[in-house]
Design an enzyme around this catalytic site. Structure first.
Site, PDB file in Angstrom:
ATOM      1  N   ASP A  42       0.815  -1.225   0.000  1.00 36.32           N
ATOM      2  CA  ASP A  42       0.000   0.000   0.000  1.00 36.32           C
ATOM      3  C   ASP A  42       0.845   1.270   0.000  1.00 36.32           C
ATOM      4  OD1 ASP A  42      -2.224  -1.794   0.427  1.00 36.32           O
ATOM      5  OD2 ASP A  42      -1.699  -1.792   2.543  1.00 36.32           O
ATOM      6  N   GLU A 220     -11.305  -2.889  -2.396  1.00 36.43           N
ATOM      7  CA  GLU A 220     -10.711  -2.023  -1.374  1.00 36.43           C
ATOM      8  C   GLU A 220      -9.759  -1.029  -2.026  1.00 36.43           C
ATOM      9  OE1 GLU A 220      -8.913  -4.771   1.301  1.00 36.43           O
ATOM     10  OE2 GLU A 220      -7.313  -5.353  -0.070  1.00 36.43           O
TER      11      GLU A 220
END
Length: 338
Positions: A42, A220
């Site tokens: 991420d 997501e």
């Protein structure tokens, strides 16, 4: 963009791929990158002066501190540059006692300060929280360097049908501040922020729905940018965190309105699980990089750089930082040469 093979189309029947673009428009950084590139999940990319920084997810005990930082002068050579937190913030441990790490940072420069949003949760739970830390500079050699935790921004509980992780803050064309977020459950959401404080707005408490998937509900990591008169919503579909077996991939939709609806190039809505493919292991000719997702985007020097993580099949599925410029097709769709 290379065409998607028939097996991919069969497996992802709700997805479409954009039209071809000249590969010379997308000079690839990723295969030249070296240094401390792993483990990175991420990545949130930003620049301060002549230096690029990447912030990433971290687990307790993985390395000193939480939310690890990497820096580079040229986007190619990367090194460790400390961490945002020396330990889990006290409020986070009280709010989500089972949390073992700080996930999915998002960073931007707003109102004279750097704002870093982060997520506190535990795998498979939606009692989660998004927090905020601020700093005046990203340069650790400056006397005013240091991160100040501002506490919780937004919290989800088990009674909610959404999950308050994977924050992505942005400012729309009218100067209004927003934050997209979400993971699994009923999909990606968005709330208004107070632009002055970076916290949730007290005037508009609406939780807007942006995108969702029915089966599987694996969606997501939203990220929103404004380009060419549209808002573009990027998202990660399927499953991360399984090393070389990860099936994560990245899609995008666009809308004239910041709250949606976000549609792919065929006009199909992300609210029903559609999306324009941007990154996918099937599009990697080397077959080395699996599960590309968890993206962030930086506008810098007249270009847009996309950062993501992918699992290196030649290194036991190590989660690795990847960066490349975004090219745009004539009809306004982003293309990334993996």
């Amino acid at each position: 963009m290379r065409p998607v093979v028939s097996s991919l189309l069969a497996a992802t029947c709700l997805l479409t791929v954009g039209p071809a673009v000249d590969a010379q428009q997308a000079v690839l950084f990723a295969d030249r990158m070296q240094g401390d590139l792993s483990p990175v999940h991420d990545p949130a990319i930003i620049s301060d002066g002549d230096t690029f920084y990447v912030f990433s997810t971290s687990q307790e005990g993985e390395a000193p501190g939480l939310i690890h930082i990497r820096s580079s002068k040229d986007l190619v050579n990367w090194k460790r540059a400390g961490a945002v937190f020396s330990a889990m913030p006290d409020w986070a441990k009280r709010e989500v006692p089972r949390t073992k790490g700080i996930w999915a940072p998002d960073v931007a420069f707003v109102n004279g300060e750097y704002r870093l949003y982060y997520a506190i949760s535990a795998f498979g739970e939606n009692h989660s929280a998004i927090g905020l830390a601020t700093a005046k500079t990203l340069d650790a050699t400056k006397p005013d360097y240091g991160w100040k935790d501002q506490g919780a921004v937004f919290v989800s509980n088990r009674k909610d049908d959404y999950n308050a992780i994977d924050p992505a803050a942005f400012v729309d064309r009218e100067g209004k501040a927003w934050m997209a977020f979400g993971s699994f459950w009923s999909g990606l959401k968005m709330i208004r922020l107070d632009a002055a404080t970076g916290k949730a707005s007290v005037d508009d408490k609406t939780v807007y729905s942006l995108a969702r998937r029915a089966t599987p509900d694996a969606i997501e990591a939203p990220f929103v940018i404004d380009h060419g008169g549209y808002y573009y919503l990027f998202a990660s579909y399927d499953f991360c965190c399984r090393g070389a077996d990860s099936s994560y991939y990245t899609v995008v939709g666009r809308s004239k309105d910041v709250t949606g609806p976000y549609l792919d190039a065929e006009g199909k809505p992300m609210s029903k699980g559609f999306g324009q493919i941007v990154l996918h292991a099937k599009l990697d000719a080397s077959k080395r990089w699996r599960g590309p997702g968890g993206i962030s985007i930086l506008r810098e020097g007249g270009r847009e750089l996309i950062a993501w993580h992918a699992y290196d099949a030649t290194r036991n599925g190590a989660p690795t930082l990847r960066i490349a410029p975004i090219a745009w097709t004539a009809d306004g769709w982003p293309v990334v040469r993996q």
